[in-house]
Each structure stands twice: as C-alpha cells, then as structure tokens.
Design a protein around this motif. Sequence first.
Motif, PDB file in Angstrom:
ATOM      1  N   LYS A 140      60.957  57.527  44.811  1.00  0.00           N
ATOM      2  CA  LYS A 140      60.651  56.278  44.746  1.00  0.00           C
ATOM      3  C   LYS A 140      60.060  55.846  43.208  1.00  0.00           C
ATOM      4  O   LYS A 140      59.603  56.487  42.867  1.00  0.00           O
ATOM      5  N   VAL A 164      57.784  52.911  41.300  1.00  0.00           N
ATOM      6  CA  VAL A 164      56.565  52.439  41.885  1.00  0.00           C
ATOM      7  C   VAL A 164      56.214  50.951  41.225  1.00  0.00           C
ATOM      8  O   VAL A 164      55.351  50.386  41.139  1.00  0.00           O
ATOM      9  N   GLU A 215      54.085  50.639  52.589  1.00  0.00           N
ATOM     10  CA  GLU A 215      54.424  51.397  51.524  1.00  0.00           C
ATOM     11  C   GLU A 215      53.162  52.180  50.894  1.00  0.00           C
ATOM     12  O   GLU A 215      52.205  51.835  51.235  1.00  0.00           O
ATOM     13  N   ALA A 216      53.757  53.009  50.017  1.00  0.00           N
ATOM     14  CA  ALA A 216      52.624  54.144  49.594  1.00  0.00           C
ATOM     15  C   ALA A 216      51.510  53.411  48.871  1.00  0.00           C
ATOM     16  O   ALA A 216      51.876  52.682  48.036  1.00  0.00           O
ATOM     17  N   MET A 217      50.107  53.698  49.215  1.00  0.00           N
ATOM     18  CA  MET A 217      49.079  53.064  48.509  1.00  0.00           C
ATOM     19  C   MET A 217      47.917  53.953  48.082  1.00  0.00           C
ATOM     20  O   MET A 217      47.484  54.201  47.011  1.00  0.00           O
ATOM     21  N   GLY A 235      58.952  46.181  46.482  1.00  0.00           N
ATOM     22  CA  GLY A 235      58.443  45.642  44.877  1.00  0.00           C
ATOM     23  C   GLY A 235      58.528  43.962  45.254  1.00  0.00           C
ATOM     24  O   GLY A 235      59.572  43.409  45.216  1.00  0.00           O
ATOM     25  N   GLY A 236      57.370  43.303  45.350  1.00  0.00           N
ATOM     26  CA  GLY A 236      57.450  41.870  45.784  1.00  0.00           C
ATOM     27  C   GLY A 236      57.818  41.297  46.857  1.00  0.00           C
ATOM     28  O   GLY A 236      58.277  40.050  46.820  1.00  0.00           O
ATOM     29  N   HIS A 280      57.006  60.234  44.005  1.00  0.00           N
ATOM     30  CA  HIS A 280      57.249  58.962  42.926  1.00  0.00           C
ATOM     31  C   HIS A 280      57.638  59.443  41.766  1.00  0.00           C
ATOM     32  O   HIS A 280      57.327  60.437  41.168  1.00  0.00           O
ATOM     33  N   TYR A 292      47.227  40.339  42.842  1.00  0.00           N
ATOM     34  CA  TYR A 292      48.499  40.301  43.445  1.00  0.00           C
ATOM     35  C   TYR A 292      49.249  38.806  43.493  1.00  0.00           C
ATOM     36  O   TYR A 292      50.509  38.668  42.920  1.00  0.00           O
ATOM     37  N   SER A 344      49.413  58.839  47.044  1.00  0.00           N
ATOM     38  CA  SER A 344      49.720  60.013  46.394  1.00  0.00           C
ATOM     39  C   SER A 344      48.761  61.367  46.828  1.00  0.00           C
ATOM     40  O   SER A 344      47.625  60.873  46.896  1.00  0.00           O
ATOM     41  N   ALA A 394      53.587  46.895  50.023  1.00  0.00           N
ATOM     42  CA  ALA A 394      52.319  47.448  49.546  1.00  0.00           C
ATOM     43  C   ALA A 394      51.493  46.389  49.330  1.00  0.00           C
ATOM     44  O   ALA A 394      50.802  46.046  49.966  1.00  0.00           O
ATOM     45  N   GLY A 395      51.680  45.962  48.155  1.00  0.00           N
ATOM     46  CA  GLY A 395      50.534  44.933  47.650  1.00  0.00           C
ATOM     47  C   GLY A 395      50.281  43.648  48.347  1.00  0.00           C
ATOM     48  O   GLY A 395      49.153  43.272  48.426  1.00  0.00           O
ATOM     49  N   SER A 450      62.105  50.577  44.284  1.00  0.00           N
ATOM     50  CA  SER A 450      60.719  49.896  43.978  1.00  0.00           C
ATOM     51  C   SER A 450      60.787  49.020  42.740  1.00  0.00           C
ATOM     52  O   SER A 450      60.462  49.728  41.622  1.00  0.00           O
ATOM     53  N   ASN A 464      53.214  61.256  50.347  1.00  0.00           N
ATOM     54  CA  ASN A 464      53.680  60.969  49.082  1.00  0.00           C
ATOM     55  C   ASN A 464      53.201  61.960  48.083  1.00  0.00           C
ATOM     56  O   ASN A 464      51.722  62.168  48.076  1.00  0.00           O
ATOM     57  N   GLY A 468      56.176  42.539  42.213  1.00  0.00           N
ATOM     58  CA  GLY A 468      55.253  42.494  43.205  1.00  0.00           C
ATOM     59  C   GLY A 468      53.806  43.154  42.346  1.00  0.00           C
ATOM     60  O   GLY A 468      53.615  42.947  41.154  1.00  0.00           O
ATOM     61  N   THR A 469      53.297  44.350  42.925  1.00  0.00           N
ATOM     62  CA  THR A 469      52.461  44.956  42.065  1.00  0.00           C
ATOM     63  C   THR A 469      52.747  45.604  40.754  1.00  0.00           C
ATOM     64  O   THR A 469      53.922  46.026  40.753  1.00  0.00           O
TER      65      THR A 469
END
Length: 346
Positions: A186, A188, A65-67, A262-263, A150, A20, A96, A284-285, A211, A125, A215-216
């Motif tokens: 969303k 990813v 957030e979804a992981m 995102g980030g 997603h 990350y 998911s 998330a990340g 998203s 998700n 980031g990720t």
Amino acid sequence: MESRHAQRKNEHLSLAAKYYDQVHRHYFDQVRLIHDSLPEMSTDDVDLHVQLADNLKIENPFYIEAMTGGSEQALKVNRQLAQLAHKHHLAMATGSLSIISKDPQAYASFDVIREENPDGIIFANLSANATLDQAQEAISLLHADALELHINAAQELIMPEGDRDFNWLDNIQYLVSELDIPVIVKEVGFGMSKTTIAKLQTHDVHLINVSGRGGTNFAAIENRRNHDIDFASLLDWGQTTPEALLEAHSSRRGKTEIIASGGIISPLDVIKAGVLGARAVGVAGYFLNVLQRDGYERLDQILSEWIVIVKRLLALLGCASFTDLSRVDYVLGSDLLSYARQRHLR
Ligand SMILES: Cc1cc2nc3c(=O)[nH]c(=O)nc-3n(C[C@H](O)[C@H](O)[C@H](O)COP(=O)(O)O)c2cc1C
C-alpha cells in the motif's frame, strides 16, 4: 517521558485529525454514476462480503485503514477503533509495527487491537524494508490475517528522520514468497501509477492498495513537523485516488485485486471506488477525525449508517455484491477525463 518514535506517532495522530477537513479534497466528485430506474434488485439480495484472496474474506467492503500504535495515545485510539471494528464486523489495519523491534513497550498499543476483537480480520502493517523476522513476529503477535507493507517514499523524504534508501521491490517479493498469509502493498496517500502497479505485479504482489491523494496528506503533515527544509512544493504530489484507480484499471489485471484508500469520506465514495475497480476500500483520516472531534458514539453511529447506505446503494445500482460495481456506467468530470486521456487510460 515517551520515546522520540512515540512522540512522532502522537504528532501524526493530532496533525492528521486536526487538519483533515482542511486538506480533504472532493476528487470523487469527478466521478458521476449513471442511474438506472429499473435496478431489478432487492436490498435482501445484496451480500456485502468480499473475497480478497483465497484465504482472506471480509464482511464489509470498507474497513479501518492503517493508522497508529506505539504510544499511550495510540493505545487509546486503537482500543476504540478495535471495539468499533468488532461491533460492526469491519476489518482493521494496525499502524506500522516497525517500532516494536526498537521498543517492546510499544507492543501493548497493538495487542489491544486483537484483545478487543478476538475473531475479527486484522491486517498487520510494516514498512516494505521489514525483515522476514519482523514480519513473522508482527503476524504472530496479532494473529494477523494479512500483512500490509507500506511504500511511502514521498513521506520518508520529507520526514527529517526519514529513510533515504528506497530499494524495496526485491524485499517485497521475498516476503510475499515466504509468508503464508496474503500480503497487501500500500501507498500512504500519494497514489500509484500503472508503472508502479506493473512493477508490483512482476514481483508477485496480487493485492495492491493504491492509497491516493485527497485525504490525509503526509506531505503537509511531515512538512509541518520538518522545521529545517520547506517541502511545501510537494503538497500536491502524487495521483488522486480516482486517478490511481484509473491507472490500475488500465493495468493487466490477472489475479491482481485493487484496494482503494485516500480521501474516502462517505458511503458514496466507497461505492464510486468500487465502480472504478476497487475490491475493498480503506478509510483512515476521516474516521480518526470523527473520533477525535465528535467522539466514539458519533463514529459508532456513522459506521452503522455507512453499512446500511452501502447496502442500499448497491441495490439501487442493481449490484448483488461489491464486485458487481465494476459493471456500473459512469462519466468523468473534465479534469479527470483530461488526466485519463493524457495517460491513455480511456
Ligand atoms: C494518523 C495516521 C497514521 C498513519 N500511519 C500509517 C502507517 O503506520 N502505515 C501505513 O501504511 N499507513 C499509515 N497511514 C496512511 C493511511 O493508512 C492511508 O493510506 C492514508 O491516510 C490515506 O487514507 P485517508 O485519506 O483515509 O486517511 C496513516 C494515516 C494516518 C491518518
């Protein structure tokens, strides 16, 4: 021995957390907020609740957030994240749930999220090609408050075992019409354009998580897992999160609510996303990276701090709610301004 799917989930967890810091880019530095020395506001006036839909209200504007889900390691991570979501009154999205129709044993790694947080807000998700049965099963297993679908074409294309068929819109519209909880569509981490947002709007989607990049980076993660074909040229694919928010800003709003992710790595990023029009912000990340590298207590401390700082920054900006941030003045750095001009977003 865990299934291939479970192994993939473990690879995502370890690669996302480990790299990350290396992949993260400070794209929110391109957004500068204008200070007003007279906020005429007290922190006591600030209410952090956000109404995302008639039947969806969250207590804090940022959420987990979804992981993950679907492996032993995922169960452990989900338990810790759900405990923290419960403690700090944060909404949380699951990874998911597509895996549960293939591997019922995976169920426990998702169930733990509701077990640890019986009254919290949970987003289930699934992939945008999920069937109505899958969606209903996922929602009822988790007593989910919303469903995230997603859309991840760029990720799937790079994944060796990924999908190659991306006809999603009609299915998304069908699921939105059949389900009685809010549906969030969303990305990813590749961002969205105004074209994507317009297509979603014409297919009755009113909650959109753009998203974006920053980031990720699933291009990097899947490329590392893909040993046959090198997709390194896609490492910078897609819109950054600020770019995607500007794209969303220029779209016809109607009753659409935009979510950012995102980030996001600081409370100031959360605030800047709100200034650019986000109604809520997923992280998330960064949270995963802190959890894996520094441990549960450190993430616990960071979440407490973020809630306090977001509240104080809202007061500093004269905003009684997160939604009020859309009135705050800002200027863009030259790269983002150039993007906005070429895209006719400003
Ligand atoms: C380990 C990991 C697994 C993820 N799995 C999913 C997933 O199953 N479904 C999904 O919609 N997004 C998934 N994401 C994407 C995130 O929800 C988010 O959109 C993206 O990571 C950008 O946010 P970030 O920069 O804060 O990580 C995953 C992210 C991470 C880090």
